[in-house]
Scaffold this motif. Sequence first.
Motif, short mmCIF file in Angstrom:
data_model
loop_
_atom_site.label_atom_id
_atom_site.label_comp_id
_atom_site.label_asym_id
_atom_site.label_seq_id
_atom_site.Cartn_x
_atom_site.Cartn_y
_atom_site.Cartn_z
N ALA A 50 36.91 -36.51 7.22
CA ALA A 50 36.80 -36.00 8.58
C ALA A 50 35.99 -34.71 8.67
CB ALA A 50 38.20 -35.77 9.15
N VAL A 51 35.85 -33.99 7.56
CA VAL A 51 35.11 -32.72 7.59
C VAL A 51 33.76 -32.83 6.89
CG1 VAL A 51 37.22 -31.36 7.76
CG2 VAL A 51 36.26 -31.85 5.49
N THR A 52 33.33 -34.06 6.55
CA THR A 52 32.05 -34.29 5.89
C THR A 52 31.34 -35.44 6.59
OG1 THR A 52 33.13 -35.75 4.30
CG2 THR A 52 32.82 -33.44 3.63
N SER A 53 30.08 -35.64 6.25
CA SER A 53 29.33 -36.73 6.89
C SER A 53 28.58 -37.62 5.90
CB SER A 53 28.33 -36.16 7.90
OG SER A 53 27.43 -35.27 7.26
N THR A 54 28.28 -37.13 4.72
CA THR A 54 27.53 -37.93 3.74
C THR A 54 28.28 -38.12 2.42
OG1 THR A 54 26.37 -35.97 2.89
CG2 THR A 54 25.31 -37.19 4.68
N LEU A 55 29.18 -37.23 2.10
CA LEU A 55 29.92 -37.27 0.85
C LEU A 55 30.74 -38.55 0.76
CD1 LEU A 55 30.53 -35.34 -1.63
CD2 LEU A 55 32.59 -34.68 -0.38
N ARG A 56 30.76 -39.16 -0.43
CA ARG A 56 31.56 -40.36 -0.65
C ARG A 56 32.86 -39.98 -1.37
NH1 ARG A 56 29.57 -45.14 0.32
NH2 ARG A 56 31.05 -46.08 -1.13
N PHE A 57 33.81 -40.90 -1.35
CA PHE A 57 35.11 -40.68 -1.99
C PHE A 57 35.51 -41.95 -2.73
CE2 PHE A 57 34.70 -38.41 1.97
CZ PHE A 57 34.98 -37.10 1.60
N TYR A 58 36.16 -41.77 -3.86
CA TYR A 58 36.78 -42.93 -4.50
C TYR A 58 38.03 -42.51 -5.25
CZ TYR A 58 33.80 -41.66 -8.63
OH TYR A 58 33.14 -41.03 -9.67
N THR A 59 38.99 -43.42 -5.28
CA THR A 59 40.22 -43.16 -6.03
C THR A 59 39.91 -43.31 -7.51
OG1 THR A 59 40.82 -45.47 -5.59
CG2 THR A 59 41.84 -43.77 -4.23
N ASN A 60 40.56 -42.46 -8.32
CA ASN A 60 40.19 -42.39 -9.73
C ASN A 60 41.41 -42.14 -10.63
OD1 ASN A 60 38.87 -40.17 -12.01
ND2 ASN A 60 37.98 -42.20 -11.82
N VAL A 61 42.21 -43.20 -10.81
CA VAL A 61 42.23 -44.46 -10.10
C VAL A 61 43.60 -44.60 -9.44
CG1 VAL A 61 40.60 -45.74 -11.55
CG2 VAL A 61 43.01 -45.68 -12.19
N MET A 62 43.68 -45.47 -8.43
CA MET A 62 44.96 -45.70 -7.79
C MET A 62 45.74 -46.74 -8.58
SD MET A 62 45.72 -46.23 -3.78
CE MET A 62 47.09 -45.25 -3.15
N LYS A 63 47.01 -46.45 -8.82
CA LYS A 63 47.87 -47.34 -9.61
C LYS A 63 48.40 -48.44 -8.70
CE LYS A 63 49.25 -43.19 -12.06
NZ LYS A 63 50.36 -42.24 -12.29
N LEU A 64 47.85 -49.62 -8.86
CA LEU A 64 48.21 -50.70 -7.96
C LEU A 64 49.58 -51.30 -8.26
CD1 LEU A 64 44.97 -52.83 -7.44
CD2 LEU A 64 45.69 -50.71 -6.35
N GLY A 65 49.97 -51.32 -9.52
CA GLY A 65 51.10 -52.12 -9.94
C GLY A 65 52.40 -51.88 -9.22
N SER A 66 52.65 -50.66 -8.75
CA SER A 66 53.90 -50.33 -8.10
C SER A 66 53.82 -50.42 -6.58
CB SER A 66 54.33 -48.91 -8.49
OG SER A 66 53.27 -47.99 -8.24
N ARG A 67 52.70 -50.94 -6.06
CA ARG A 67 52.48 -50.96 -4.61
C ARG A 67 52.38 -52.38 -4.08
NH1 ARG A 67 49.68 -45.93 -6.23
NH2 ARG A 67 50.15 -44.29 -4.72
N ASN A 68 52.24 -52.51 -2.76
CA ASN A 68 52.15 -53.79 -2.09
C ASN A 68 50.71 -54.04 -1.65
OD1 ASN A 68 52.08 -55.28 0.71
ND2 ASN A 68 53.92 -56.01 -0.32
#
Length: 292
Positions: free
Chosen positions: A74-92
């Motif tokens: 919300a406070v940027t316009s060109t910067l990218r983001f990525y999770t590094n890394v999101m732990k999927l196993g415990s989620r839905n």
Amino acid sequence: MKYTCAVPMVQIDHLTEIAKTAEEVGFDSIALPDSIFYMEKQSADYPYTPDGSRMWDENTPWVDPLIAAGAMGAVTSTLRFYTNVMKLGSRNPLLLARQVGSVANLTNNRFGFGVGIGWAPEEFEWCGVPYKRRGARVDEMIEIIKRVLAGGMVEFHGEFYDFDRLQMSPAPSEPVPFYVGGHTDAALRRAARVGDGWTSAMLKAEELAEIIGKLKALLAEFGRADAPFEFQAVCIDKFDLDGHRELADIGVTDYIAMPWVFEGHGFDADLQTKKDSMKRFADTYIHSGWQQ
């Protein structure tokens, strides 16, 4: 080679200012870590330290990476983001699909989904998910999330998840890239089979070169030798311009750095120190012209 600023264990009230500074000085992306909770006693070794201990304690600050990406986007316009890394196993997977799609839309497609399984049995069991067969379960999760994010009606009837036709709108207007983490043979095969890239934990350049070689062979095995593929690296033994050239030569496409830690200020440095370190790093590496 692209440059990403990592923000593990960073004070939460620093995040949006770090994002603005990263964009101003020329970083391509922010890498967002994931930790659900700190358990007082761990039943498994943390896989990325020599003695299996964790590098943080119960008071170390963490924030949900998808929420952080929305706030920083919300406070940027060109910067990218990525999770590094999101732990999927415990989620839905369906809840994650809704969250990931929302972040992609709110950031105007500036989000990449870095995924892993998770290492701690407590994170699975205390979130109501069995630890056993976690790899196979995550494979289904990735397939589900990709299908839902592609848009339109989706149904799935697998071993672990089963649902009839549903749709989440709006779907992202561009595909969300998936970056797969992990150093095991199973993780590398997963990255080559379904990923748009692979992301490392802390490794030496020699180890990175070996893994990148394996991944290129696996990509060819899966008929994806010519597909775009990112090699995101946290390298612990190449720090000068010649080192960055060496990393580019072995195939690294994205160098993940934490400039204030690199300069010896620690994870909990004050905000101005972080911003100054980012500016010096950008002047030394991003704007040095070494890739020309």
